[in-house]
Design a protein around this motif. Structure first.
Motif, PDB file in Angstrom:
ATOM      1  N   ILE A  15       1.684   3.379  -3.504  1.00 29.62           N
ATOM      2  CA  ILE A  15       2.673   4.457  -3.460  1.00 29.62           C
ATOM      3  C   ILE A  15       2.802   5.126  -4.822  1.00 29.62           C
ATOM      4  O   ILE A  15       3.240   6.279  -4.914  1.00 29.62           O
ATOM      5  CB  ILE A  15       4.047   3.955  -2.965  1.00 29.62           C
ATOM      6  CG1 ILE A  15       4.647   2.908  -3.911  1.00 29.62           C
ATOM      7  CG2 ILE A  15       3.918   3.386  -1.557  1.00 29.62           C
ATOM      8  CD1 ILE A  15       6.051   2.460  -3.494  1.00 29.62           C
ATOM      9  N   SER A  51       0.798   8.302  -4.870  1.00 30.06           N
ATOM     10  CA  SER A  51       1.171   9.366  -3.952  1.00 30.06           C
ATOM     11  C   SER A  51       1.382  10.677  -4.700  1.00 30.06           C
ATOM     12  O   SER A  51       1.948  10.700  -5.794  1.00 30.06           O
ATOM     13  CB  SER A  51       2.444   8.984  -3.196  1.00 30.06           C
ATOM     14  OG  SER A  51       2.886  10.042  -2.378  1.00 30.06           O
ATOM     15  N   VAL A  84       7.646   8.748  -3.261  1.00 36.82           N
ATOM     16  CA  VAL A  84       7.970   7.975  -2.065  1.00 36.82           C
ATOM     17  C   VAL A  84       9.352   7.367  -2.274  1.00 36.82           C
ATOM     18  O   VAL A  84       9.528   6.463  -3.089  1.00 36.82           O
ATOM     19  CB  VAL A  84       6.925   6.877  -1.800  1.00 36.82           C
ATOM     20  CG1 VAL A  84       7.306   6.064  -0.563  1.00 36.82           C
ATOM     21  CG2 VAL A  84       5.538   7.487  -1.631  1.00 36.82           C
ATOM     22  N   LEU A 102       5.989   4.293   5.878  1.00 38.94           N
ATOM     23  CA  LEU A 102       4.532   4.294   5.694  1.00 38.94           C
ATOM     24  C   LEU A 102       3.776   4.103   7.008  1.00 38.94           C
ATOM     25  O   LEU A 102       2.605   4.457   7.098  1.00 38.94           O
ATOM     26  CB  LEU A 102       4.125   3.197   4.705  1.00 38.94           C
ATOM     27  CG  LEU A 102       4.586   3.386   3.255  1.00 38.94           C
ATOM     28  CD1 LEU A 102       4.188   2.187   2.414  1.00 38.94           C
ATOM     29  CD2 LEU A 102       3.996   4.670   2.663  1.00 38.94           C
TER      30      LEU A 102
END
Length: 268
Positions: free
Chosen positions: A60, A63, A67, A79
């Protein structure tokens, strides 16, 4: 069963969490309705931390968008309900809701497509139906070769994965109803399939392989499968090729190559 659950509910929350963390996400959600004690344990970070992949923080952290989550359960459900884009937005990640295993899709920008940067043969464009910023659109080519690879360390261990070419064709596409080959190689084992067709030919035989439509509207063609076990490293290599007939082709839109656990026979 109810009596057993009731007897377990008198255990300290920490013990309940240890027990529930050995079950599955579905079981944890179901147990929350048994009692207040079960609900508290079933919703705890201690349980859902066990369901998340060991490297979820690293994932994450890659990302392209933050998140945000209030609990580990919320993160897990987030997720597994929808994909997130990683790195430069050309790799997507999602969890299988049932098992917590990792699913990835390599966007077209992460693939090696012969002549993909020559506008005489391919174009790059955006389509609102795609999860990625750009897809690769075939203008005309006779040598169709699409390759992708992903490091095995990124996948869930002790799992059988299947790789799929995710694509669409335009209404006026041509030259795609001829036999091609697919291939997946990993750990010294290669799986090759012949008589693979992106579009149905006029005459069909029993051993022909065709794509199927996904829930998101795209088509997918199975490239092959492989085992990913503890300690495995190296790259998983995947390919779709039509380099024998060399007829001209047009109208193929490549979104990417997806890898997901074999238990997920169909896409979410």
């Amino acid at each position: 069963m109810i009596n057993k659950a009731a007897s377990l509910s008198v255990l300290p929350e920490g013990c309940l969490s240890d027990v529930l963390s050995l079950t599955s996400p579905r079981d944890a959600c179901s147990s929350a309705s048994i009692s207040k004690g079960f609900k508290s344990a079933a919703d705890s970070d201690a349980v859902w931390e066990r369901f998340l992949p060991p490297d979820y923080r690293e994932v994450i952290g890659r990302s392209v968008s933050p998140v945000v989550f209030g609990s580990k359960k919320q993160l897990y459900l987030s997720l597994s309900d929808a994909h997130i884009l990683l790195d430069r937005g050309n790799l997507s990640f999602q969890l299988d809701k049932e098992s917590g295993k990792k699913c990835y899709m390599l966007g077209a920008k992460e693939l090696s497509i012969t002549w993909q940067h020559d506008t005489q043969y391919w174009e790059w464009g955006h389509t609102p139906e795609s999860r990625f910023p750009e897809v690769c659109i075939l203008t005309q080519v006779c040598w169709l070769s699409i390759h992708g690879k992903l490091a095995a360390v990124m996948l869930s261990k002790n799992s059988t994965y299947v790789a799929y070419l995710v694509f669409r064709t335009t209404e006026d596409s041509w030259g795609l109803n001829i036999p091609a080959k697919t291939r997946v190689s990993f750990g010294g084992i290669e799986m090759e399939t012949e008589n693979v067709y992106l579009r149905r030919p006029h005459r069909v035989q029993e051993n022909y392989v065709f794509p199927h439509r996904r829930k998101d509207g795209w088509m997918e063609m199975t490239l092959g499968e492989f085992e990913c076990n503890e300690g495995d490293d190296g790259d998983v290599e995947m390919a779709f090729e039509e380099i024998e007939h060399l007829n001209w082709k047009n109208g193929l839109i490549v979104e990417g190559i997806e890898l997901r656990p074999k238990e997920l026979a169909m896409d979410r």
